[in-house]
Design a protein around this motif. Structure first.
Motif, mmCIF file in Angstrom:
data_model
loop_
_atom_site.group_PDB
_atom_site.id
_atom_site.type_symbol
_atom_site.label_atom_id
_atom_site.label_comp_id
_atom_site.label_asym_id
_atom_site.label_seq_id
_atom_site.Cartn_x
_atom_site.Cartn_y
_atom_site.Cartn_z
ATOM 1 N N ILE A 63 -39.206 14.363 18.998
ATOM 2 C CA ILE A 63 -38.794 14.644 17.674
ATOM 3 C C ILE A 63 -39.944 14.597 16.623
ATOM 4 O O ILE A 63 -40.480 13.264 16.576
ATOM 5 N N GLU A 64 -40.483 15.556 15.808
ATOM 6 C CA GLU A 64 -41.352 15.402 14.889
ATOM 7 C C GLU A 64 -40.760 16.130 13.655
ATOM 8 O O GLU A 64 -39.761 16.627 13.635
ATOM 9 N N ILE A 65 -41.577 15.597 12.469
ATOM 10 C CA ILE A 65 -41.387 16.195 11.034
ATOM 11 C C ILE A 65 -42.323 17.252 10.947
ATOM 12 O O ILE A 65 -43.363 17.012 10.961
ATOM 13 N N GLY A 66 -41.727 18.608 10.599
ATOM 14 C CA GLY A 66 -42.857 19.426 10.075
ATOM 15 C C GLY A 66 -42.420 19.783 8.474
ATOM 16 O O GLY A 66 -41.929 19.069 7.793
ATOM 17 N N ALA A 67 -43.035 20.943 8.235
ATOM 18 C CA ALA A 67 -42.715 21.383 6.734
ATOM 19 C C ALA A 67 -41.350 21.992 6.557
ATOM 20 O O ALA A 67 -41.150 23.222 7.235
ATOM 21 N N ASP A 68 -40.390 21.196 6.098
ATOM 22 C CA ASP A 68 -39.099 21.554 5.912
ATOM 23 C C ASP A 68 -38.482 21.670 7.213
ATOM 24 O O ASP A 68 -37.403 22.673 7.201
#
Length: 342
Positions: A63-68
């Motif tokens: 699990i990663e964080i992207g733009a929104d």
């Protein structure tokens, strides 16, 4: 993934997160695609709670964080933070099915707001306030065959209804049922405080969830009667919250319509488990509740606890993971329903 069912989750709490995790632990991840999550919390917290779970452990993928967005095993899931249905462009997202897990909505007029905002269909993680507030209430394995193209708003009933109805259905078909009394021993929920604090309506739920067993209200009797109308007026239920994080049990006291032995009841339910793998399980091992954490069945019958008092007075103990089992039934319903309306 262009032909996949496009799913959105509204309300990313215990059941919303379990639904996503259940999908990614299932072969259905290749045919059902979560494209959007709407949750007021900030993205960093959403990602963190998706990765780490005190009950179900560390997420088995990446699990990663992207733009929104969240990026789950390389797939982007858009994240919005609206507090009302109208603030999300559901139509622009292209949602085939919304999984409504916020718990904030119980009436048709509220569900219709999602439809009017661009959601073609809703699957709700709780019962409607009444049977008329939804197009259909489903317990998978009992009446999911009634799902079709015409429904727009469907309830997945409650975790307790999913657990007890399949067992009562078997008992009623085999022996008949006169009266039923159900006592749910339910793990704590997030409407309870860790230490004494205010609650909007229930004085008992002002008390510390981790220090007491706490009686609470339940609509289980009405839930059972929706599926077994022949028992209308003959079902009573109560619920007690117990200070554990997960897994619940139902103590079933039933007056049968004909004589039966504990062996006959256990044989009936063990055969039902063999006939419905994945839905009903049966065991006679000396269990504790923790044994059933992350168990995907709707119900596990503990045959070691079956008792008969007189020829027609039976007592059974049923276990169920109130989070994981329920989330997996939502997944089953979403998959089955999508094949009927697409």
């Amino acid at each position: 993934m262009s032909s996949s069912l496009r799913i959105a989750i509204n309300g990313y709490g215990r059941i919303g997160r379990c639904f996503l995790r259940a999908l990614y632990e299932s072969p259905l991840k290749n045919t059902l695609q979560i494209v959007s999550i709407n949750e007021p919390a900030d993205l960093a917290t959403i990602a963190y709670l998706s990765r780490f779970d005190s009950t179900h452990g560390v997420f088995p993928g990446k699990i990663e964080i992207g733009a929104d967005c969240l990026i789950v095993d390389g797939r982007k899931i858009g994240v919005t933070h609206a507090c009302v249905p109208e603030e999300v462009d559901w139509k622009g997202i292209g949602v085939d099915l919304l999984i409504e897990c916020s718990g904030c909505y119980t009436q048709r007029q509220d569900f219709d707001r999602f439809v009017e905002a661009g959601c073609e269909r809703l699957l709700i993680s709780q019962p409607g306030r009444s049977a008329q507030d939804v197009d259909l209430t489903v317990v998978y394995g009992i009446n999911h065959g009634e799902l079709g193209r015409d429904q727009r708003i469907v309830s997945n009933a409650s975790c307790t209804t999913n657990a007890v109805v399949p067992v009562l259905d078997q008992l009623h078909r085999a022996f008949g049922i006169g009266h039923v009394f159900l006592t749910t021993l339910h793990s704590v929920m997030n409407d309870q405080p860790l230490i004494d604090g205010y609650h909007h309506s229930d004085l008992r739920r002002t008390r510390s969830a981790m220090q007491s067993m706490i009686p609470v209200g339940t609509g289980l009797a009405q839930g059972v009667e929706r599926f077994l109308p022949q028992l209308a007026g003959r079902v009573q239920a109560k619920a007690i919250r117990v200070p554990i994080l997960n897994v619940s049990a139902i103590d079933v006291v039933v007056e049968l319509g004909c004589d039966a032995t504990a062996r006959e009841i256990n044989l009936l339910l063990s055969e039902a488990a063999a006939a419905q793998p994945g839905l009903i399980a049966y065991s006679v091992d000396p269990h504790a509740s923790i044994d059933f954490s992350h168990n995907p069945h709707s119900v596990i019958v503990d045959g070691s606890q079956t008792r008969i008092n007189g020829p027609r007075f039976a007592n059974l103990l049923l276990w169920f993971d109130n989070e994981w089992g329920y989330a997996n039934r939502m997944l089953d319903v979403a998959n089955y329903w999508s094949k009927r309306f697409r």
